[in-house]
Design a protein around this motif. Sequence first.
Motif, PDB file in Angstrom:
ATOM      1  N   LEU A  53       0.836  -1.209   0.000  1.00 16.03           N
ATOM      2  CA  LEU A  53       0.000   0.000   0.000  1.00 16.03           C
ATOM      3  C   LEU A  53       0.867   1.254   0.000  1.00 16.03           C
ATOM      4  O   LEU A  53       0.463   2.300  -0.498  1.00 16.03           O
ATOM      5  CB  LEU A  53      -0.926   0.014   1.226  1.00 16.03           C
ATOM      6  N   SER A  86      -8.309  -1.209   9.374  1.00 18.56           N
ATOM      7  CA  SER A  86      -9.742  -1.502   9.518  1.00 18.56           C
ATOM      8  C   SER A  86     -10.156  -2.403   8.355  1.00 18.56           C
ATOM      9  O   SER A  86      -9.501  -2.387   7.311  1.00 18.56           O
ATOM     10  CB  SER A  86     -10.545  -0.211   9.494  1.00 18.56           C
ATOM     11  N   PRO A  87     -11.216  -3.184   8.522  1.00 15.94           N
ATOM     12  CA  PRO A  87     -11.600  -4.087   7.434  1.00 15.94           C
ATOM     13  C   PRO A  87     -11.984  -3.306   6.174  1.00 15.94           C
ATOM     14  O   PRO A  87     -12.684  -2.301   6.270  1.00 15.94           O
ATOM     15  CB  PRO A  87     -12.814  -4.832   7.994  1.00 15.94           C
ATOM     16  N   SER A  88     -11.483  -3.763   5.027  1.00 19.29           N
ATOM     17  CA  SER A  88     -11.787  -3.083   3.757  1.00 19.29           C
ATOM     18  C   SER A  88     -13.044  -3.696   3.151  1.00 19.29           C
ATOM     19  O   SER A  88     -12.971  -4.684   2.419  1.00 19.29           O
ATOM     20  CB  SER A  88     -10.614  -3.248   2.797  1.00 19.29           C
ATOM     21  N   ILE A  89     -14.176  -3.114   3.505  1.00 15.69           N
ATOM     22  CA  ILE A  89     -15.445  -3.662   3.009  1.00 15.69           C
ATOM     23  C   ILE A  89     -16.326  -2.553   2.443  1.00 15.69           C
ATOM     24  O   ILE A  89     -16.201  -1.397   2.841  1.00 15.69           O
ATOM     25  CB  ILE A  89     -16.205  -4.437   4.128  1.00 15.69           C
ATOM     26  N   TYR A  90     -17.182  -2.940   1.494  1.00 15.89           N
ATOM     27  CA  TYR A  90     -18.127  -1.972   0.933  1.00 15.89           C
ATOM     28  C   TYR A  90     -19.274  -1.816   1.919  1.00 15.89           C
ATOM     29  O   TYR A  90     -20.051  -2.746   2.130  1.00 15.89           O
ATOM     30  CB  TYR A  90     -18.654  -2.451  -0.421  1.00 15.89           C
ATOM     31  N   MET A  91     -19.360  -0.634   2.531  1.00 17.83           N
ATOM     32  CA  MET A  91     -20.355  -0.395   3.562  1.00 17.83           C
ATOM     33  C   MET A  91     -21.782  -0.414   3.011  1.00 17.83           C
ATOM     34  O   MET A  91     -22.731  -0.652   3.741  1.00 17.83           O
ATOM     35  CB  MET A  91     -20.104   0.964   4.236  1.00 17.83           C
ATOM     36  N   ASN A  92     -21.897  -0.127   1.712  1.00 15.40           N
ATOM     37  CA  ASN A  92     -23.245  -0.078   1.118  1.00 15.40           C
ATOM     38  C   ASN A  92     -23.665  -1.425   0.535  1.00 15.40           C
ATOM     39  O   ASN A  92     -24.576  -1.502  -0.272  1.00 15.40           O
ATOM     40  CB  ASN A  92     -23.297   1.003   0.033  1.00 15.40           C
ATOM     41  N   MET A  93     -22.974  -2.471   0.947  1.00 11.02           N
ATOM     42  CA  MET A  93     -23.332  -3.818   0.462  1.00 11.02           C
ATOM     43  C   MET A  93     -23.475  -4.783   1.635  1.00 11.02           C
ATOM     44  O   MET A  93     -22.926  -4.542   2.709  1.00 11.02           O
ATOM     45  CB  MET A  93     -22.239  -4.349  -0.464  1.00 11.02           C
ATOM     46  N   MET A 101     -18.013  -9.971  -4.248  1.00 12.74           N
ATOM     47  CA  MET A 101     -17.069  -9.056  -4.905  1.00 12.74           C
ATOM     48  C   MET A 101     -15.645  -9.586  -4.750  1.00 12.74           C
ATOM     49  O   MET A 101     -14.855  -9.556  -5.693  1.00 12.74           O
ATOM     50  CB  MET A 101     -17.150  -7.662  -4.265  1.00 12.74           C
TER      51      MET A 101
ATOM     52  N   ARG B  11     -19.867  -2.722  -8.536  1.00 11.12           N
ATOM     53  CA  ARG B  11     -20.057  -1.826  -7.389  1.00 11.12           C
ATOM     54  C   ARG B  11     -20.734  -0.522  -7.819  1.00 11.12           C
ATOM     55  O   ARG B  11     -21.516   0.052  -7.074  1.00 11.12           O
ATOM     56  CB  ARG B  11     -18.743  -1.576  -6.642  1.00 11.12           C
ATOM     57  N   LYS B  14     -24.413  -1.313  -8.341  1.00 13.36           N
ATOM     58  CA  LYS B  14     -25.118  -1.605  -7.085  1.00 13.36           C
ATOM     59  C   LYS B  14     -25.326  -0.349  -6.253  1.00 13.36           C
ATOM     60  O   LYS B  14     -26.052  -0.379  -5.256  1.00 13.36           O
ATOM     61  CB  LYS B  14     -24.306  -2.626  -6.263  1.00 13.36           C
ATOM     62  N   ASP B  15     -24.685   0.750  -6.644  1.00  9.52           N
ATOM     63  CA  ASP B  15     -24.776   1.966  -5.846  1.00  9.52           C
ATOM     64  C   ASP B  15     -26.091   2.687  -6.098  1.00  9.52           C
ATOM     65  O   ASP B  15     -26.498   2.866  -7.247  1.00  9.52           O
ATOM     66  CB  ASP B  15     -23.595   2.887  -6.178  1.00  9.52           C
ATOM     67  N   LYS B  85     -15.544   5.944  -3.425  1.00  8.34           N
ATOM     68  CA  LYS B  85     -15.855   5.035  -2.310  1.00  8.34           C
ATOM     69  C   LYS B  85     -14.797   3.941  -2.194  1.00  8.34           C
ATOM     70  O   LYS B  85     -14.558   3.412  -1.127  1.00  8.34           O
ATOM     71  CB  LYS B  85     -17.246   4.414  -2.499  1.00  8.34           C
ATOM     72  N   ASP B  86     -14.172   3.603  -3.313  1.00 10.37           N
ATOM     73  CA  ASP B  86     -13.120   2.590  -3.285  1.00 10.37           C
ATOM     74  C   ASP B  86     -11.973   3.045  -2.382  1.00 10.37           C
ATOM     75  O   ASP B  86     -11.311   2.231  -1.749  1.00 10.37           O
ATOM     76  CB  ASP B  86     -12.602   2.350  -4.705  1.00 10.37           C
ATOM     77  N   PHE B  89     -13.752   3.665   1.511  1.00 10.01           N
ATOM     78  CA  PHE B  89     -14.005   2.390   2.201  1.00 10.01           C
ATOM     79  C   PHE B  89     -12.713   1.592   2.381  1.00 10.01           C
ATOM     80  O   PHE B  89     -12.686   0.610   3.103  1.00 10.01           O
ATOM     81  CB  PHE B  89     -14.993   1.519   1.405  1.00 10.01           C
ATOM     82  N   GLY B  90     -11.690   1.991   1.657  1.00 14.41           N
ATOM     83  CA  GLY B  90     -10.410   1.274   1.740  1.00 14.41           C
ATOM     84  C   GLY B  90     -10.404  -0.008   0.921  1.00 14.41           C
ATOM     85  O   GLY B  90      -9.480  -0.808   1.026  1.00 14.41           O
ATOM     86  N   THR B  91     -11.432  -0.192   0.074  1.00 16.37           N
ATOM     87  CA  THR B  91     -11.519  -1.451  -0.685  1.00 16.37           C
ATOM     88  C   THR B  91     -10.470  -1.546  -1.783  1.00 16.37           C
ATOM     89  O   THR B  91     -10.195  -2.634  -2.275  1.00 16.37           O
ATOM     90  CB  THR B  91     -12.937  -1.620  -1.270  1.00 16.37           C
ATOM     91  N   ARG B  93      -7.518  -1.332  -1.210  1.00 10.61           N
ATOM     92  CA  ARG B  93      -6.460  -2.137  -0.583  1.00 10.61           C
ATOM     93  C   ARG B  93      -6.606  -3.608  -0.960  1.00 10.61           C
ATOM     94  O   ARG B  93      -5.615  -4.293  -1.183  1.00 10.61           O
ATOM     95  CB  ARG B  93      -6.528  -2.006   0.949  1.00 10.61           C
TER      96      ARG B  93
END
Lengths: 307, 274
Positions: A53, A86-93, A101, B11, B14-15, B85-86, B89-91, B93
């Motif tokens: 990262l 912190s966990p990398s997750i889509y909060m809107n899913m 995903m 994604r 789905k938004d 949001k990517d 949300f840190g996704t 990563r």
Amino acid sequence: MGNVLSTNLLTKKYKKHFAVNGVNMNIEQGDIYGFVGENGSGKTTVIRLITGLIYPYSGDFKLFGVDNNSKGIGKARSRVGAIVESPSIYMNMSAYDNLKMQCALLGVKNEDKILNVLNDVGLGHLYGEKKHASDFSLGMRQRLGIAMALLGDPELLILDEPMNGLDPAGIVEIRELILKLNHERNITFLISSHILTELSLVATKYGIISKGKIIKEITAEQLHNECTKTTLICADDIEQLYKVVTEVLPQNKIEITEKGVKIIGDINYNFVLSAIINAGIQILNVQYSETSFEEYYLKVIGGANND
Amino acid sequence: MTELLKIDLRRVLKDKLLIVVGILAATFALITPILYVVLFGSQDMMDDPMIANLITAKSQFFQNFSMGNNLGLIAPVLLAIVLCKDFSFGTVRNKIIAGKSRTSIYLSLFTVCSVTLIAAMLLSSFLTLGVSLIFFDYQPTDFTGSDFVYFLVSLALEILVLIFMAALLSWLCAVAKNVGTVIVLYVAISFGLVMIGSITQVVIGLFDMLGGSETVLKIVQFVDRINIGNFAVYIGMGTEYSVKDILYLTISPAFGILFFTTLGLLKFNKRDLK
């Protein structure tokens, strides 16, 4: 045992501040590496460097034998699962959609794995549930993050403060999961935490980091020896005392000191003291002491800070 | 790259903000032609050739693509929220840890941004065309013997502008640290380009009336022609294209796409991610 991760003088500099300064650490296959350090010591920065990262200022590392500057590092990294900070997750899913995903990202075709990993982390009831991750508790998000990290069958699982936000039952579940994955699937772990007692229940090796530097790497066995209970028995005849104690406690490590005999580890006091008295030795004093992991850690950190 | 495209597209689809884009597309499609009828519908107004040129179903269709207009401004802003949001949300990563290269992550983001923007704008513009046809004539343009060719060429030029907008947006997403900055910078750049376009149009008009230095006029005309914020004045407005027109309308956005994508890739490949 193969080397999973080795860093060589890994350094990260932000403007004039060294967040990580010349870190050398080694993780062997099957290790549960407890990465210990105070807040801001550089734990997360090291993890970020390893996961790609952020880029090192200097130094390098090898992941599964692949140099971080070589082209194959991406492939080596795909053998890693990680939660960074912190966990990398889509909060809107939903949990299911998040895992779907992740399946698409990792090229995992078998979607049965979604239910398996959800069950592994104790979130099986969320399978098919439409509730969004934004409505989850911190602990549930943490578990979902671990489930996502597990989807690709990682050989190295990096968990940055995995116990954060978990209730006591959750902590026990995650601890058991770590041990199960380590024993059954031989997954190597790098776990950062400042909850030392929790870490001491799973880790097989420790790296203590302070102010961006690894100040001690120690195995669980070595740590156990450092932190174990000691009993100092002072008597009029130290040589005779040593002879009696070594006879009745053949399993314990016993040392002669200026004042008496030092016994390391658990002992049955009634049994030992009776044997000494029966041998006609006059006991002058008995001192019991125990160094906890926290005390040991503070001692190491204190020593490093004084240097 | 395929996996990245798949999940980025999923994604975005789905938004819930995409539904907002759809609703706005339909609303603008319905309201804009009606507003034109109310504002410019009188016979006096219609006698003005400039206004008459604006009030055709075809020009309504192409005007809808303008980057300073209605959905042309709002859709990229909403899309920026979805794309960023990517990062929030840190996704992103997960993608790096999964071993995906930063170049493919960036190109996937840019591709999905382009596709979504084009789809939203086409939906809105075709709806606008449908509603406009109720009120206005289509007024075909004879270009190389066919209005259909004119329509297709104009549409291709508009799509190129949309890809430029997506390149700009993707670059901002890669450079800025939060979605707020992305939106502010995008709106500022879009408005800046549109404003420069308005100024150059006024200056050219003044030169027509009052005369002046030929060199200055040529510079202003050049700026006017290469300014993407001003392309709405030229694309699909019923005037036939010369080869020079098509070169101006193609090279400028193509250069912008290349410029911002290169810049974005360089930055994203070096950027430390949280």
